[in-house]
Design an enzyme around this catalytic site. Structure first.
Site, PDB file in Angstrom:
ATOM      1  N   ARG A   1       0.834  -1.208   0.000  1.00 31.59           N
ATOM      2  CA  ARG A   1       0.000   0.000   0.000  1.00 31.59           C
ATOM      3  C   ARG A   1       0.867   1.256   0.000  1.00 31.59           C
ATOM      4  NH1 ARG A   1      -0.766   4.693   2.742  1.00 31.59           N
ATOM      5  NH2 ARG A   1      -0.424   3.601   4.701  1.00 31.59           N
ATOM      6  N   ASP A   2       1.506   1.540   1.091  1.00 31.95           N
ATOM      7  CA  ASP A   2       2.313   2.751   1.194  1.00 31.95           C
ATOM      8  C   ASP A   2       3.529   2.684   0.271  1.00 31.95           C
ATOM      9  OD1 ASP A   2       3.094   5.244   2.131  1.00 31.95           O
ATOM     10  OD2 ASP A   2       4.034   4.458   3.934  1.00 31.95           O
TER      11      ASP A   2
ATOM     12  N   HIS B   1       6.416   4.717  12.501  1.00 32.90           N
ATOM     13  CA  HIS B   1       6.457   4.632  11.036  1.00 32.90           C
ATOM     14  C   HIS B   1       7.467   5.668  10.553  1.00 32.90           C
ATOM     15  CE1 HIS B   1       4.163   4.070   7.082  1.00 32.90           C
ATOM     16  NE2 HIS B   1       5.008   5.057   6.818  1.00 32.90           N
TER      17      HIS B   1
ATOM     18  N   HIS C   1      10.384   7.216   7.809  1.00 31.55           N
ATOM     19  CA  HIS C   1      10.947   7.315   6.467  1.00 31.55           C
ATOM     20  C   HIS C   1      12.431   7.638   6.605  1.00 31.55           C
ATOM     21  CE1 HIS C   1       7.250   7.502   3.770  1.00 31.55           C
ATOM     22  NE2 HIS C   1       6.775   7.299   4.984  1.00 31.55           N
TER      23      HIS C   1
ATOM     24  N   CYS D   1       5.205   9.631  -0.387  1.00 32.88           N
ATOM     25  CA  CYS D   1       3.880  10.161  -0.074  1.00 32.88           C
ATOM     26  C   CYS D   1       3.463  11.082  -1.210  1.00 32.88           C
ATOM     27  CB  CYS D   1       3.885  10.926   1.252  1.00 32.88           C
ATOM     28  SG  CYS D   1       2.291  11.665   1.662  1.00 32.88           S
TER      29      CYS D   1
ATOM     30  N   ASN E   1      10.211   4.387   2.785  1.00 37.85           N
ATOM     31  CA  ASN E   1      10.026   3.926   4.151  1.00 37.85           C
ATOM     32  C   ASN E   1      11.263   3.182   4.637  1.00 37.85           C
ATOM     33  OD1 ASN E   1       6.945   4.225   4.801  1.00 37.85           O
ATOM     34  ND2 ASN E   1       7.008   3.436   2.719  1.00 37.85           N
TER      35      ASN E   1
END
Length: 306
Positions: free
Chosen positions: A21-22, A214, A216, A247, A256
């Site tokens: 997803r991300d 989370h 990056h 993003c 990430n």
């Protein structure tokens, strides 16, 4: 900071894999459904037990995820593996329920500027939108996670006051989110900031067991920040196979934290995680081939040359 005794670290870490997803959402070329399904299968085969699968966002916002229903329909669901889905609003929740999803997440922000760009709503208005979504999801028996982005810095506002972050995070937890993921969306956090934010949540009465992190790796601090979070007692860490991700609403955000880099560190610390590193690195090398570029993960490069 002195080296911790082994008892100061969690015995085990739950890895929340966000690659499908991300990791893929910012790819310009649409990845075919069959490639996404193979990616999901390989990630589960590698031992990952939480694999965030897709998002029911409007197709014009994130074209890469326009195939969410098709991906979920073709998913080879494994026993013991959770496949969370991001839902932006009530309509997204409707679609998730229709698809038989058991885990959902909402994506909020700690700053006014990013909320306006991401949701076209103000900082307070976002919670009014999410509250009925979270309430209905929990009423339906779904597990709900709350993402809080821009926790450590915002590209338009700069550093974010810690008290503002804690207030926003508590609102997500109080409306019914079972876990709060604290996002360094543009990768500007340093270990000192991570420590300050986590201490502030603890001081506000938020149990560390309800928090995830989370990170990056824009400035190369993702592993150091994760180490700091582990020392504070956090035992849930988001990461992306091969370090994929960015993003679409924050152009300065890079990849990430790579799941392989995280697993390598956890192995060195003696922290359990349940992932087969060789299988995971091979999966990320395969995905790098599908995307036509090398993996940014140093561990993937070291193990596979990809």
């Amino acid at each position: 900071m002195p080296s911790p005794e082994p008892g100061e670290l969690p015995a085990a870490v739950t890895i929340w894999e966000v690659g499908p997803r991300d990791g893929l959402q910012n790819e310009q070329a649409v990845v075919p459904v069959e490639v996404k399904l193979e990616f999901l299968r390989r990630l589960a085969d590698a031992g990952l037990r939480i694999v965030e699968t897709t998002s029911f966002v409007r197709p014009e916002w994130v074209p890469q995820l326009a195939d969410a229903a098709e991906v979920l329909a073709g998913l080879d669901r494994r026993d013991g593996v959770r496949y969370p889905v991001l839902v932006p609003n009530s309509r997204g929740l409707d679609r998730a329920l229709d698809a038989g999803v058991a885990d959902v997440a909402v994506f909020a922000a700690a700053t006014e500027s990013f909320t306006r760009r991401n949701l076209n709503r103000g900082l307070d208005e976002q919670f009014a939108m999410f509250e009925p979504v979270v309430r209905r999801a929990t009423d339906e028996g779904l597990a709900v996670r709350g993402y809080l982005s821009m926790v450590f810095g915002d590209p338009w506002e700069g550093p974010v006051p810690v008290e503002q972050v804690v207030a926003a995070g508590r609102r997500l937890l109080e409306m019914g989110c079972g876990q709060l993921s604290l996002g360094d969306t543009i990768g500007v956090a340093t270990p000192g900031q991570v420590e300050a934010v986590l201490r502030a949540f603890t001081a506000a009465g938020v149990p560390v067991a309800s928090l995830a992190v989370h990170f990056h790796d824009t400035y190369g601090q993702a592993l150091a920040n994760t180490w700091t979070a582990l020392r504070h007692g956090v035992s849930a860490v988001d990461s992306s196979a091969g370090g994929l991700g960015g993003c679409p609403y924050a152009k300065s955000a890079t990849g990430n934290l790579a799941t392989e880099d995280l697993v390598w560190m956890l192995d060195g610390l003696g922290v359990e995680h349940g992932v087969d590193l060789a299988a995971l690195a091979a999966t990320s090398a395969w995905m790098a081939e599908q995307l036509g570029r090398p993996s940014p993960s140093r561990v993937v490069k070291a193990l596979t040359g990809a």
